[in-house]
Write a protein that holds these residues in place. Structure first.
Motif, PDB file in Angstrom:
ATOM      1  N   UNK A 198       0.830  -1.188   0.000  1.00  0.00           N
ATOM      2  CA  UNK A 198       0.000   0.000   0.000  1.00  0.00           C
ATOM      3  C   UNK A 198       0.874   1.250   0.000  1.00  0.00           C
ATOM      4  N   UNK A 199       0.264   2.404  -0.089  1.00  0.00           N
ATOM      5  CA  UNK A 199      -1.174   2.699  -0.085  1.00  0.00           C
ATOM      6  C   UNK A 199      -1.849   2.351  -1.401  1.00  0.00           C
ATOM      7  N   UNK A 200      -3.165   2.500  -1.427  1.00  0.00           N
ATOM      8  CA  UNK A 200      -3.907   2.209  -2.641  1.00  0.00           C
ATOM      9  C   UNK A 200      -3.582   3.193  -3.748  1.00  0.00           C
ATOM     10  N   UNK A 201      -3.179   4.379  -3.379  1.00  0.00           N
ATOM     11  CA  UNK A 201      -2.756   5.385  -4.348  1.00  0.00           C
ATOM     12  C   UNK A 201      -1.546   6.099  -3.780  1.00  0.00           C
ATOM     13  N   UNK A 202      -0.457   6.054  -4.494  1.00  0.00           N
ATOM     14  CA  UNK A 202       0.803   6.648  -4.027  1.00  0.00           C
ATOM     15  C   UNK A 202       1.089   7.871  -4.894  1.00  0.00           C
TER      16      UNK A 202
ATOM     17  N   UNK B 207       6.652  10.180  -1.873  1.00  0.00           N
ATOM     18  CA  UNK B 207       7.752  10.627  -1.030  1.00  0.00           C
ATOM     19  C   UNK B 207       7.504  10.249   0.423  1.00  0.00           C
ATOM     20  N   UNK B 208       8.520   9.673   1.048  1.00  0.00           N
ATOM     21  CA  UNK B 208       8.445   9.332   2.459  1.00  0.00           C
ATOM     22  C   UNK B 208       7.736   8.033   2.759  1.00  0.00           C
ATOM     23  N   UNK B 209       7.259   7.330   1.748  1.00  0.00           N
ATOM     24  CA  UNK B 209       6.545   6.075   1.986  1.00  0.00           C
ATOM     25  C   UNK B 209       7.538   4.922   2.011  1.00  0.00           C
ATOM     26  N   UNK B 210       7.420   4.070   3.002  1.00  0.00           N
ATOM     27  CA  UNK B 210       8.290   2.905   3.139  1.00  0.00           C
ATOM     28  C   UNK B 210       7.485   1.647   2.871  1.00  0.00           C
ATOM     29  N   UNK B 211       8.163   0.507   2.752  1.00  0.00           N
ATOM     30  CA  UNK B 211       7.500  -0.751   2.466  1.00  0.00           C
ATOM     31  C   UNK B 211       7.866  -1.768   3.540  1.00  0.00           C
ATOM     32  N   UNK B 212       6.883  -2.572   3.950  1.00  0.00           N
ATOM     33  CA  UNK B 212       7.151  -3.690   4.853  1.00  0.00           C
ATOM     34  C   UNK B 212       7.762  -4.817   4.034  1.00  0.00           C
ATOM     35  N   UNK B 213       8.990  -5.182   4.361  1.00  0.00           N
ATOM     36  CA  UNK B 213       9.727  -6.104   3.504  1.00  0.00           C
ATOM     37  C   UNK B 213       9.089  -7.482   3.370  1.00  0.00           C
TER      38      UNK B 213
ATOM     39  N   UNK C 134       3.589   9.224 -13.781  1.00  0.00           N
ATOM     40  CA  UNK C 134       4.463   9.720 -12.710  1.00  0.00           C
ATOM     41  C   UNK C 134       3.975   9.419 -11.296  1.00  0.00           C
ATOM     42  N   UNK C 135       3.080   8.479 -11.125  1.00  0.00           N
ATOM     43  CA  UNK C 135       2.670   8.060  -9.785  1.00  0.00           C
ATOM     44  C   UNK C 135       2.309   6.584  -9.855  1.00  0.00           C
ATOM     45  N   UNK C 136       1.955   5.986  -8.719  1.00  0.00           N
ATOM     46  CA  UNK C 136       1.756   4.538  -8.673  1.00  0.00           C
ATOM     47  C   UNK C 136       0.493   4.186  -7.900  1.00  0.00           C
TER      48      UNK C 136
END
Length: 529
Positions: free
Chosen positions: A266-270, A274-280, A328-330
Motif C-alpha cells: 500500500x497505499x492504494x494510491x501513491x 515521497x516518504x513512503x516505506x515498504x514492509x519487507x 508519474x505516480x503509482x
C-alpha cells in the motif's frame, strides 16, 4: 464436458475460483461503503445521486458492469455480492482457455489461485473498479489468441483445409476479451492488442488473418463509446487525451518502478510517494516471481509450449510498460493485468520445481536399487534386497515430507502476509469512508443541504456526494471555471481556504477518525444581522 471418471476437466479451476471468492467474502465486509472511484461510476445511476464528475481518463466499462444492480438499488450488500459473483466468473473465464492451451487442468488452477491470493486482487475483486476485469480480459485474450492460431485437430489421417482455419469459439472469445478490455480501460487495451498483432512477425505459424481481425474488431468495438464521448464531451480524441494526461500529472517518460515497490503493501494510491516505506515481508512474492517465471519458461520450452509462455510474458510486459515508463505516480491495482499474465508461467515454474523435488520410484519399485540374482545366495539376497527397498522407501517418504512441509509453509506464509495486508487496508478504508459521513453530517448541521456545491481538494468528491452536493475541485485561484462560489469548503491539516473564503466560519469535525478535518461554510443571508 466430463472425463471418463465423471470429473470436469476444469474442475480444479472451478475449485480455485470458488476458493478465491470465499476468501474475498471473508476479507471484505459486504457492508463496505463505496470508495471514491466507485462512487464516480455508481453515481451514473439515480439510486446513487448526485452524479459526481466523470473526468477524461475514465471510461464506461464499470458503469455498464454495475448497471444490473446500481440502476435499481443503492444496497451496498447487494452490490458487493453481485460484484463478487462477477469477479469470480471473470476469473474462471479468463483462465479457462489456458486449460486447452497448456493441455493441463492443474496449471491454470494454480495460476488463478496464485493471482487471487494477492491482497491487491482480493481487495479489488469485490469492487466497482476496472482493474480485475481488465486483467481477466488480458489473460483470456492471450489464451484465446493461442487457441485461434493453433491448427484445428481433425480425426482424419490426412490434414484437411479446414484444419488450418481457426476455430470459431476462440475467435469470438478473443474479440470479446479485447472489447471488454477497451470498455474498461481503453489505453490499456491498446497495449494489450499491440503484442497480439505483432507476435506473428516472430512466429510464422501464427500469421493468420482471422485472429488479427478478431483483435482489431474487438478493440474497435470497445473503443467506440470512448471515442464518441470524446467528441461529444471533450471536443475530440486529441483534446480528451490531453485532458486525461493533465489530470494524471502529465504523461511523460519516467521510471516508476521504485514507487511500485513501495506500494506492494500500500497505499492504494501513491501520489506522491515521497516518504513512503515498504514492509519487507510484502516484497517476498515479488522477489520470487522472476525466478518462477524463468523456470516456467524453461519448463514450457521442454514441453514444446515455449511460444505460449513467452507470449504471456510479452503481453504482461506491454501492459505494465505504460505505468512503469510513462505515469508519474503509482497504484498497485494498475499492475494487476501483468500479475495475472505472469501467474501462468510462474505456475508452470512452481509445479516444475515441486515435481523436480518430489521423489520418484525406480521401475523395480526400489528407487533404482535391486538385489542380486545369484541363485546360491538367494535367501541372503532376498533379505538384503528387502532392506534396501525399505531404506529407499523411507528416503522417499522423508523427501516427500520435506517437500510437502516446505510447500505448505510457503503457502501459509504467503497467505498470512496477504491476508494481513488486505485486512489492514479494509480497516483503513472503513475509517476513511466513515469520516466522509461525519464531515457530511457537520455540513448538514451548518445548513449545507441540496442543492449545494462543496469545494476543496483532498477527498472532496466523496464528501460532497455523502452530503448530497455537487463537488468542486480546488484550482490555483481557488475556483473551478464555471463552478461559481461553493457553499462550503473542506479543509484538512494546515490547509487554509482560498482568499475569498477566509472570512467564512470554520467548524471542526469532532467524530472523525483521522484528525484535522474542518469545513468552512459560507455565511447564510441574515447571519450577520
Amino acid at each position: 464436458m466430463f472425463t471418463k471418471h465423471g470429473v470436469r476437466p476444469d474442475g480444479l479451476l472451478i475449485g480455485a475460483c470458488l476458493a478465491v471468492a470465499v476468501t474475498t467474502l471473508a476479507a471484505l465486509p459486504l457492508s463496505l461503503a463505496p470508495g471514491w472511484d466507485e462512487l464516480v461510476y455508481l453515481s451514473r445511476y439515480a439510486p446513487y445521486d448526485p452524479a459526481t464528475p466523470f473526468s477524461a481518463p475514465r471510461s464506461r466499462g464499470v458503469p455498464l458492469l454495475v448497471a444490473p444492480v446500481a440502476a435499481v438499488t443503492d444496497s451496498v450488500v447487494v452490490l458487493r455480492c453481485y460484484l463478487t459473483a462477477t469477479a469470480t466468473l471473470a476469473l474462471y473465464l479468463g483462465f479457462r482457455p489456458w486449460t486447452r492451451v497448456l493441455g493441463s487442468a492443474l496449471v491454470p488452477a494454480v495460476a488463478a489461485a496464485g493471482y487471487g491470493s494477492l491482497w491487491i486482487a482480493l481487495f479489488y475483486a469485490g469492487a466497482a473498479m476496472p482493474n480485475h476485469y481488465l486483467a481477466m480480459a488480458a489473460v483470456g485474450a492471450v489464451g484465446c489468441f493461442l487457441l485461434a492460431v493453433a491448427p484445428r485437430a481433425t480425426s482424419a489421417s490426412v490434414p484437411s483445409p479446414a484444419s488450418a482455419r481457426p476455430a470459431r469459439g476462440p475467435l469470438v472469445g478473443l474479440a470479446l476479451a479485447l472489447c471488454v478490455a477497451a470498455l474498461m480501460r481503453p489505453s490499456d487495451a491498446v497495449w494489450l492488442a499491440a503484442p497480439l498483432l505483432l507476435a506473428p512477425l516472430a512466429v510464422p505459424a501464427w500469421r493468420k488473418l482471422a485472429p488479427a481481425a478478431a483483435v482489431a474488431a474487438g478493440l474497435a468495438a470497445g473503443l467506440v463509446p470512448w471515442a464518441v464521448e470524446a467528441h461529444t464531451r471533450f471536443g475530440g480524441i486529441r483534446q480528451r487525451l490531453r485532458e486525461a494526461s493533465d489530470i494524471q500529472g502529465g504523461m511523460r517518460p519516467t521510471f516508476s518502478l521504485p514507487e511500485y515497490v513501495t506500494t506492494l503493501d500500500g497505499p492504494l494510491l501513491c501520489r506522491p510517494c515521497t516518504g513512503d516505506a515498504v514492509d519487507w515481508p510484502a516484497v517476498g512474492w515479488w522477489v520470487a516471481l522472476p525466478p518462477l517465471v524463468a523456470l516456467g519458461l524453461y519448463a514450457a520450452h521442454r514441453a514444446g509450449r515455449a511460444a505460449a509462455a513467452w507470449l504471456a510474458v510479452l503481453v504482461a510486459t506491454a501492459t505494465a510498460a505504460t505505468y512503469l515508463a510513462f505515469l508519474p505516480y503509482a497504484a498497485p491495482r494498475f499492475l494487476l493485468p501483468a500479475y495475472a499474465l505472469l501467474a501462468i508461467p510462474a505456475a508452470l515454474g512452481g509445479i516444475a520445481a515441486v515435481r523436480r523435488a518430489w521423489p520418484s520410484t525406480g521401475t523395480d519399485g526400489t528407487d533404482g536399487t535391486s538385489g542380486t540374482d545369484d541363485t546360491d545366495g538367494a535367501g541372503r539376497a532376498g533379505v538384503v534386497g528387502a532392506r534396501l527397498a525399505a531404506r529407499a522407501t523411507a528416503r522417499r517418504r522423508v523427501r516427500a515430507t520435506v517437500v510437502i512441509v516446505a510447500l505448505v509453509g510457503v503457502c501459509v506464509a504467503h497467505g498470512t502476509v496477504h491476508w494481513d495486508m488486505v485486512r489492514r487496508h479494509v480497516r483503513v478504508q472503513e475509517r476513511a469512508r466513515a469520516d466522509w459521513q461525519h464531515i457530511a453530517a457537520v455540513l448538514r448541521e451548518q445548513g449545507v443541504r441540496p442543492p449545494c456545491l462543496v469545494g476543496g481538494t483532498h477527498a472532496v468528491v466523496p464528501i460532497a456526494h455523502a452530503a448530497g452536493c455537487r463537488s468542486q475541485r480546488d484550482t490555483p485561484d481557488g475556483r473551478e471555471s464555471g463552478g461559481g462560489v461553493p457553499d462550503a469548503f473542506v479543509l484538512r491539516g494546515d490547509r487554509r481556504p482560498p482568499p475569498w473564503a477566509r472570512a467564512w466560519p470554520r467548524h471542526r469535525v469532532p467524530d472523525a477518525h483521522y484528525r484535522g478535518w474542518r469545513v468552512a461554510v459560507a455565511p447564510r443571508p441574515g447571519d450577520g444581522d
